[in-house]
Design a protein around this motif. Structure first.
Motif, mmCIF file in Angstrom:
data_model
loop_
_atom_site.group_PDB
_atom_site.id
_atom_site.type_symbol
_atom_site.label_atom_id
_atom_site.label_comp_id
_atom_site.label_asym_id
_atom_site.label_seq_id
_atom_site.Cartn_x
_atom_site.Cartn_y
_atom_site.Cartn_z
ATOM 1 N N ARG A 1 0.820 -1.201 0.000
ATOM 2 C CA ARG A 1 0.000 0.000 0.000
ATOM 3 C C ARG A 1 0.862 1.264 0.000
ATOM 4 O O ARG A 1 0.557 2.231 -0.695
ATOM 5 C CB ARG A 1 -0.958 -0.006 1.203
ATOM 6 N N ILE A 2 1.941 1.279 0.775
ATOM 7 C CA ILE A 2 2.840 2.441 0.793
ATOM 8 C C ILE A 2 3.465 2.633 -0.585
ATOM 9 O O ILE A 2 3.551 3.754 -1.087
ATOM 10 C CB ILE A 2 3.935 2.280 1.880
ATOM 11 N N GLY A 3 3.891 1.532 -1.205
ATOM 12 C CA GLY A 3 4.486 1.617 -2.537
ATOM 13 C C GLY A 3 3.538 2.197 -3.560
ATOM 14 O O GLY A 3 3.908 3.067 -4.357
ATOM 15 N N VAL A 4 2.292 1.748 -3.543
ATOM 16 C CA VAL A 4 1.296 2.280 -4.480
ATOM 17 C C VAL A 4 1.059 3.762 -4.203
ATOM 18 O O VAL A 4 1.012 4.582 -5.133
ATOM 19 C CB VAL A 4 -0.021 1.478 -4.408
ATOM 20 N N CYS A 5 0.927 4.130 -2.946
ATOM 21 C CA CYS A 5 0.709 5.542 -2.604
ATOM 22 C C CYS A 5 1.881 6.417 -3.055
ATOM 23 O O CYS A 5 1.677 7.536 -3.538
ATOM 24 C CB CYS A 5 0.521 5.698 -1.099
ATOM 25 N N CYS A 6 3.092 5.898 -2.929
ATOM 26 C CA CYS A 6 4.281 6.671 -3.321
ATOM 27 C C CYS A 6 4.301 6.961 -4.820
ATOM 28 O O CYS A 6 4.934 7.927 -5.257
ATOM 29 C CB CYS A 6 5.555 5.936 -2.917
ATOM 30 N N LEU A 7 3.616 6.165 -5.612
ATOM 31 C CA LEU A 7 3.546 6.413 -7.055
ATOM 32 C C LEU A 7 2.847 7.735 -7.358
ATOM 33 O O LEU A 7 3.065 8.327 -8.411
ATOM 34 C CB LEU A 7 2.792 5.284 -7.767
ATOM 35 N N TYR A 8 2.019 8.179 -6.457
ATOM 36 C CA TYR A 8 1.230 9.395 -6.671
ATOM 37 C C TYR A 8 1.856 10.621 -6.020
ATOM 38 O O TYR A 8 1.283 11.711 -6.058
ATOM 39 C CB TYR A 8 -0.202 9.190 -6.156
ATOM 40 N N LYS A 9 3.027 10.459 -5.457
ATOM 41 C CA LYS A 9 3.750 11.578 -4.846
ATOM 42 C C LYS A 9 5.085 11.684 -5.565
ATOM 43 O O LYS A 9 5.941 10.810 -5.437
ATOM 44 C CB LYS A 9 3.940 11.327 -3.351
ATOM 45 N N THR A 10 5.263 12.757 -6.322
ATOM 46 C CA THR A 10 6.395 12.840 -7.245
ATOM 47 C C THR A 10 7.752 12.710 -6.560
ATOM 48 O O THR A 10 8.671 12.141 -7.150
ATOM 49 C CB THR A 10 6.360 14.159 -8.042
#
Length: 156
Positions: free
Chosen positions: A78-87
């Motif tokens: 979940r953290i990895g997926v969320c990090c995709l949306y934070k440049t």
């Protein structure tokens, strides 16, 4: 008077030492009930597509339990997926998602998101490889298939 100040100082110092000893003790390998409640909130945010809002909520228990949790793989994903949306976190997304894929390649959509992480980190050959693996999966949704095909075109 000096004796009273000395006693007060010793009691105060003893209190600080006691508090420090309690706070620096071993951390549990289980989530507290408060952490579980906040993860439920994070899951709702994540499921609604509010990745940036859910990111700090997922990070907190993951970072508070460095020795690992049974939920660790889920939190990494979940953290990895969320990090995709934070440049400024795209490199971290690649780290988290790579770790998840190494531990369990069957995690839902991990190859797709790993492809996105590679793409956002300008590793286009690796991204194409992961998107191609995504397209070979039997249980891929129509939306993910369409996105993966488009991302392959973008990487070329």
């Amino acid at each position: 008077m000096k004796k009273l100040v000395f006693i007060f100082a010793v009691l105060l110092l003893g209190g600080f030492i006691s508090i420090h000893a309690q706070s620096s003790g071993k951390k549990s390998k289980k989530l507290s009930s408060a952490e579980k409640d906040t993860l439920i909130k994070a899951n709702v945010l994540f499921d609604d597509g509010n990745y940036l809002s859910s990111l700090p909520i997922y990070k907190r228990p993951y970072e508070n339990h460095p020795e690992g949790l049974p939920e660790g793989l889920f939190l990494q994903y979940r953290i990895g997926v969320c990090c995709l949306y934070k440049t400024d976190e795209n490199a971290r997304a690649l780290e988290y998602l790579t770790a998840v894929a190494e531990k369990n390649k069957k995690v839902a959509d991990v190859q797709f998101y790993l492809g996105r992480a590679y793409m956002l980190n300008y590793k286009f050959d690796e991204a194409i490889e992961k998107f191609t693996e995504t397209l070979k999966q039997k249980n891929i949704s129509h939306d993910k298939k369409t996105e993966a095909e488009q991302y392959i075109l973008n990487c070329n």
